[in-house]
Design an enzyme around this catalytic site. Structure first.
Site, PDB file in Angstrom:
ATOM      1  N   ILE A  58       0.854  -1.194   0.000  1.00 52.09           N
ATOM      2  CA  ILE A  58       0.000   0.000   0.000  1.00 52.09           C
ATOM      3  C   ILE A  58       0.882   1.233   0.000  1.00 52.09           C
ATOM      4  O   ILE A  58       0.669   2.171  -0.758  1.00 52.09           O
ATOM      5  CB  ILE A  58      -0.935   0.006   1.225  1.00 52.09           C
ATOM      6  N   SER A  59       1.888   1.232   0.870  1.00 50.80           N
ATOM      7  CA  SER A  59       2.815   2.363   0.924  1.00 50.80           C
ATOM      8  C   SER A  59       4.144   1.905   1.493  1.00 50.80           C
ATOM      9  O   SER A  59       4.225   0.900   2.208  1.00 50.80           O
ATOM     10  CB  SER A  59       2.247   3.502   1.781  1.00 50.80           C
ATOM     11  N   ILE A 150      -8.333   1.048   4.781  1.00 49.66           N
ATOM     12  CA  ILE A 150      -9.125   2.198   4.350  1.00 49.66           C
ATOM     13  C   ILE A 150      -9.049   2.274   2.822  1.00 49.66           C
ATOM     14  O   ILE A 150      -7.993   2.553   2.253  1.00 49.66           O
ATOM     15  CB  ILE A 150      -8.606   3.518   4.961  1.00 49.66           C
ATOM     16  N   ASP A 193       2.748  14.760  13.794  1.00 46.81           N
ATOM     17  CA  ASP A 193       3.294  14.735  12.423  1.00 46.81           C
ATOM     18  C   ASP A 193       2.146  14.862  11.424  1.00 46.81           C
ATOM     19  O   ASP A 193       2.140  14.206  10.385  1.00 46.81           O
ATOM     20  CB  ASP A 193       4.082  13.451  12.189  1.00 46.81           C
ATOM     21  N   ASN A 198      -0.342  12.434   5.979  1.00 48.23           N
ATOM     22  CA  ASN A 198      -0.859  11.543   7.012  1.00 48.23           C
ATOM     23  C   ASN A 198      -2.365  11.684   7.214  1.00 48.23           C
ATOM     24  O   ASN A 198      -2.890  11.419   8.299  1.00 48.23           O
ATOM     25  CB  ASN A 198      -0.126  11.798   8.334  1.00 48.23           C
ATOM     26  N   ASP A 210      -1.086   7.225  10.675  1.00 42.59           N
ATOM     27  CA  ASP A 210       0.311   7.323  11.125  1.00 42.59           C
ATOM     28  C   ASP A 210       0.422   8.037  12.471  1.00 42.59           C
ATOM     29  O   ASP A 210       0.882   9.174  12.563  1.00 42.59           O
ATOM     30  CB  ASP A 210       1.171   8.030  10.081  1.00 42.59           C
TER      31      ASP A 210
END
Length: 255
Positions: A58-59, A150, A193, A198, A210
């Site tokens: 996903i990332s 998500i 952050d 995010n 995150d």
């Protein structure tokens, strides 16, 4: 060699072989994150019914990769795996020291990463209980965190806000500020952050993600982090045409 560990590794590698990862880059990342201890952790999670298949990335971040998982009943999961060798331990120490919830030897790298992952799990749970839209945390174990996926029913993950402008920027901005206010007053946390990287734009719903670095409001650096979060959000939404001052947003959050 322990035959049980060997069989577990073989079983998990068979499960992992079902990933649809075709690029050289993805294969090299896979070999980097699936070390022996991570394989054991994933195997225990799979054996306990939390996970059936891992199915691509996903990332990819500096310290962790988020992979798409599939439960045995067919629904998608987000599986976040922190890499022990490449984690920023100084940053982790900076955020975790002063948090009364965690007593960990910050000189022990693996222990620090495990505490960091547990911190994200607990921060997400705390946020969810406060009514903030975040991925539902399911289980945290060692350097692996399994969360709600998500995205859509076909397994396409929701884009980050930086990559998907909201149709109604003012409404989206107010939604994010309201989440920051709830986070501060009800969850007693500061994200630390927060930015367009995010926040997910999930069909115009702003989802905060995150949260490993998020700190409790009585943490020594919480106010400094809140000020930075406010600046980041104002800057990101300015690109969408939203105008707001730092003091205005701060007043809305702190009330």
């Amino acid at each position: 060699m322990d035959p049980k560990v060997s069989r577990a590794d073989r079983d998990l590698r068979k499960m992992l072989s079902e990933k649809r990862i075709k690029s050289v880059e993805d294969r090299s990342v896979g070999s980097e994150i699936f070390d022996q201890q991570t394989l054991k952790t994933l195997y225990k999670m799979a054996n306990s019914g939390y996970l059936n298949i891992l199915n691509g990335a996903i990332s990819t971040g500096k310290e962790a990769n988020v992979l798409k998982g599939i439960h045995e009943d067919g629904h998608f999961l987000a599986v976040k795996i922190y890499r022990i060798n490449t984690s920023d331990f100084k940053k982790m120490q900076y955020y975790i020291q002063g948090d009364p919830r965690f007593k960990v030897r910050t000189t022990h790298k693996r222990q620090l990463v495990y505490a960091w992952v547990n911190k994200e799990y607990r921060n997400l749970k705390r946020s969810l209980e406060a009514g903030i839209v975040v991925p539902k945390p399911i289980i945290s174990q060692n350097n692996v965190l399994i969360m709600e996926f998500i995205g859509d029913d076909d397994g396409n993950p929701a884009p980050i806000l930086r990559n998907k402008a909201p149709e109604n920027p003012e409404k989206a901005f107010e939604s994010v500020v309201t989440s920051m206010k709830k986070l501060y007053h009800e969850a007693k946390l500061v994200h630390g952050d927060l930015s367009g990287f995010n926040i997910l734009n999930n069909n115009e719903e702003m989802v905060i993600i995150d949260m490993s670095q998020s700190v409790v409001v009585d943490h020594p650096i919480s106010r400094e982090l809140l000020e930075r979060d406010i600046d980041n959000i104002i800057l990101d939404f300015k690109k969408f045409g939203v105008s707001a001052s730092h003091e205005e947003v701060k007043q809305k959050i702190l009330g």
